[in-house]
Design an enzyme around this catalytic site. Structure first.
Site, mmCIF file in Angstrom:
data_model
loop_
_atom_site.group_PDB
_atom_site.id
_atom_site.type_symbol
_atom_site.label_atom_id
_atom_site.label_comp_id
_atom_site.label_asym_id
_atom_site.label_seq_id
_atom_site.Cartn_x
_atom_site.Cartn_y
_atom_site.Cartn_z
ATOM 1 N N HIS A 1 -2.601 7.920 6.288
ATOM 2 C CA HIS A 1 -2.899 6.623 5.679
ATOM 3 C C HIS A 1 -4.343 6.257 6.001
ATOM 4 O O HIS A 1 -5.074 5.792 5.132
ATOM 5 C CB HIS A 1 -1.914 5.583 6.191
ATOM 6 C CG HIS A 1 -1.998 4.271 5.498
ATOM 7 N ND1 HIS A 1 -1.895 4.150 4.123
ATOM 8 C CD2 HIS A 1 -2.173 3.001 5.978
ATOM 9 C CE1 HIS A 1 -1.992 2.857 3.789
ATOM 10 N NE2 HIS A 1 -2.178 2.156 4.890
ATOM 11 N N LYS B 1 -9.563 8.194 2.272
ATOM 12 C CA LYS B 1 -10.097 6.845 2.073
ATOM 13 C C LYS B 1 -11.564 6.745 2.459
ATOM 14 O O LYS B 1 -12.251 5.809 2.068
ATOM 15 C CB LYS B 1 -9.266 5.821 2.852
ATOM 16 C CG LYS B 1 -7.881 5.578 2.270
ATOM 17 C CD LYS B 1 -7.146 4.477 3.036
ATOM 18 C CE LYS B 1 -5.796 4.158 2.395
ATOM 19 N NZ LYS B 1 -4.789 5.218 2.609
ATOM 20 N N CYS C 1 0.806 -1.214 0.000
ATOM 21 C CA CYS C 1 0.000 0.000 0.000
ATOM 22 C C CYS C 1 0.846 1.274 0.000
ATOM 23 O O CYS C 1 0.297 2.374 -0.086
ATOM 24 C CB CYS C 1 -0.932 -0.007 1.202
ATOM 25 S SG CYS C 1 -1.881 -1.540 1.352
ATOM 26 N N GLU D 1 -1.619 5.306 14.051
ATOM 27 C CA GLU D 1 -1.214 6.466 13.266
ATOM 28 C C GLU D 1 -1.531 7.766 13.983
ATOM 29 O O GLU D 1 -0.742 8.726 13.921
ATOM 30 C CB GLU D 1 -1.886 6.446 11.897
ATOM 31 C CG GLU D 1 -1.367 7.535 10.969
ATOM 32 C CD GLU D 1 -1.914 7.456 9.561
ATOM 33 O OE1 GLU D 1 -1.376 8.159 8.688
ATOM 34 O OE2 GLU D 1 -2.881 6.694 9.341
ATOM 35 N N PHE E 1 1.229 -3.572 3.883
ATOM 36 C CA PHE E 1 1.483 -4.921 4.359
ATOM 37 C C PHE E 1 2.969 -5.234 4.165
ATOM 38 O O PHE E 1 3.594 -4.788 3.199
ATOM 39 C CB PHE E 1 0.642 -5.927 3.571
ATOM 40 C CG PHE E 1 -0.813 -5.995 3.996
ATOM 41 C CD1 PHE E 1 -1.300 -5.253 5.059
ATOM 42 C CD2 PHE E 1 -1.697 -6.827 3.316
ATOM 43 C CE1 PHE E 1 -2.629 -5.327 5.438
ATOM 44 C CE2 PHE E 1 -3.034 -6.915 3.686
ATOM 45 C CZ PHE E 1 -3.500 -6.165 4.751
ATOM 46 N N HIS F 1 -9.696 2.228 -0.148
ATOM 47 C CA HIS F 1 -8.259 1.951 -0.121
ATOM 48 C C HIS F 1 -7.838 1.431 -1.491
ATOM 49 O O HIS F 1 -8.200 0.317 -1.879
ATOM 50 C CB HIS F 1 -7.967 0.910 0.961
ATOM 51 C CG HIS F 1 -6.515 0.795 1.313
ATOM 52 N ND1 HIS F 1 -5.497 1.223 0.491
ATOM 53 C CD2 HIS F 1 -5.907 0.281 2.417
ATOM 54 C CE1 HIS F 1 -4.339 0.991 1.057
ATOM 55 N NE2 HIS F 1 -4.558 0.424 2.240
#
Length: 409
Positions: free
Chosen positions: A304, A333, A164, A315, A397, A338
């Site tokens: 993110h 998002k 990502c 975060e 990931f 995403h």
């Protein structure tokens, strides 16, 4: 704030996302905070049957039959975004020196839809009916290759795949190519088109996706106390990057500067973020150091912000620790879902547009901020902010992190 003499300037933005095609459509939808999530026919029958899909893109119309017919959707989206970025930059690929034009694309899955389709053909009908085109549609390198063919961009041609964080990483490396003199123009960003049954089933099985089948439009809700996972999306975002002096010499409009980049690894877990946030923090601080900007000078953070229970709290703590409570924080998002490998590129593009317009888009569906989220999250409506410096966060990931520092022209 000091400005690095090797800043790359953004002269073009190309977007093909669930929010629309082009800058204007994306600003209209994303800055209004209206979600694009809806049921997706290709995912019918799955535990999670909705996504944020690109619905107003017609590859035959937008690319022409010759370009569109034999490439995977991931390359179709990437080519369309690249064309849009080049046009937005006021460049003509028919007259440029293609050997001095680089392409760097981030993607996580590449042409996975082609791979799944041909695997089904093999299982159902045998090897004789498997398409020979699979080897030039599925590999992750092909989107960059097809952009080069489409636009005559004959310089360095690369693909990065950091889950990502891929799109953000691509922008960071493209800036390095400009800095070292390997090219004069760089087309950089990300593309992803992985809304396939197998991928969606796996993400649902691992508990990463929101399960709000009864209300998809409210499913992606970053930083909300009631969030339960992300909504998968698809799309592409590309930037045209140039050196400051080159853009000035041709009288180009400069939307913003890419002034710093940082990358790191958590080395912690295949899918869960390091709860300390130390790896992501190293990437952010590296980007700030690269651009000569202090944390106290950052006005805006495009987080993110996945809408997953673990990411958002981790975060938020990281943002508070690095920047304090000064920056206006958002996660786009909530509107577009995403976009996996394209997420960092599209979100960097949105950060560029926020710097240019002085408007921070709202975090969609944020109704009750999680008590553990102690940052200034923009919600309900866009906010007017004077933005001299902003940072876009991307975490993937595998524990791969990237941060892009965007500054005003």
């Amino acid at each position: 704030m000091t400005v690095d003499h090797f800043d790359a300037v953004v002269t073009g933005v190309g977007l093909v996302t669930p929010a629309g095609i082009g800058v204007a459509d994306n600003i209209d939808r994303v800055w209004s905070g209206v979600s694009t999530a809806a049921r997706t026919p290709a995912l019918a029958g799955l535990p999670v049957d909705f996504s944020c899909a690109v619905t107003d893109f017609d590859p035959l119309r937008d690319l022409g039959r010759r370009r569109a017919a034999r490439v995977d959707r991931v390359s179709q989206l990437g080519m369309a975004a690249a064309r849009g970025a080049v046009a937005d930059a006021g460049l003509d690929h028919r007259t440029w020196d293609g050997a001095r034009v680089a392409v760097v694309v981030g993607t996580s899955f590449g042409g996975v839809a082609s791979l799944e389709r041909e695997h089904d053909t093999y299982r159902e009908h045998g090897h004789d009916l498997v398409s020979p085109l699979l080897m030039v549609t599925a590999p992750v390198n092909m989107t960059a290759g097809y952009i080069a063919m489409d636009l005559g961009a004959l310089g360095p041609n690369q693909v990065v795949s950091t889950a990502c964080a891929s799109g953000a990483t691509a922008i960071g490396y493209a800036r390095l190519l400009l800095r070292t003199g390997a090219c004069d123009i760089a087309i950089a960003g990300g593309s992803e088109a992985a809304l396939t049954p197998t991928g969606a089933a796996s993400l649902a099985k691992m508990g990463a996706l929101s399960g709000r089948r009864d209300d998809p439009a409210r499913a992606s809700r970053p930083f909300d106390a009631d969030r339960d996972g992300f909504v998968a999306g698809e799309g592409a975002g590309m930037l045209v990057l140039e050196r400051v002096e080159d853009a000035r010499s041709r009288g180009a409009r400069v939307r913003a500067r890419i002034s710093g980049f940082g990358a790191s690894a958590d080395g912690h877990h295949p899918s869960a973020p390091d709860p300390t946030g130390s790896g992501a923090e190293r990437a952010i601080r590296a980007a700030l150091d690269d651009g000569g900007v202090s944390p106290a000078e950052v006005d805006h953070v495009n987080a993110h912000g996945t809408s997953t229970p673990l990411n958002d709290v981790t975060e938020a703590g990281l943002i508070n620790r690095v920047y304090g409570d000064r920056p206006a924080v958002t996660s786009t998002k909530g509107v577009i879902g995403h976009l996996i490998g394209a997420a960092g590129a599209v979100e960097t593009a949105y950060t560029v547009l926020a710097v240019e317009t002085g408007l921070v888009p709202p975090t969609a569906n944020l109704e009750n901020v999680d008590p553990e989220v102690d940052v200034d999250v923009v919600a309900k409506e866009q906010r007017k902010v004077r933005i001299e410096a902003a940072v876009s966060h991307s975490f993937g990931f595998g524990g791969q992190n990237a941060a892009v520092l965007v500054t005003s022209p």
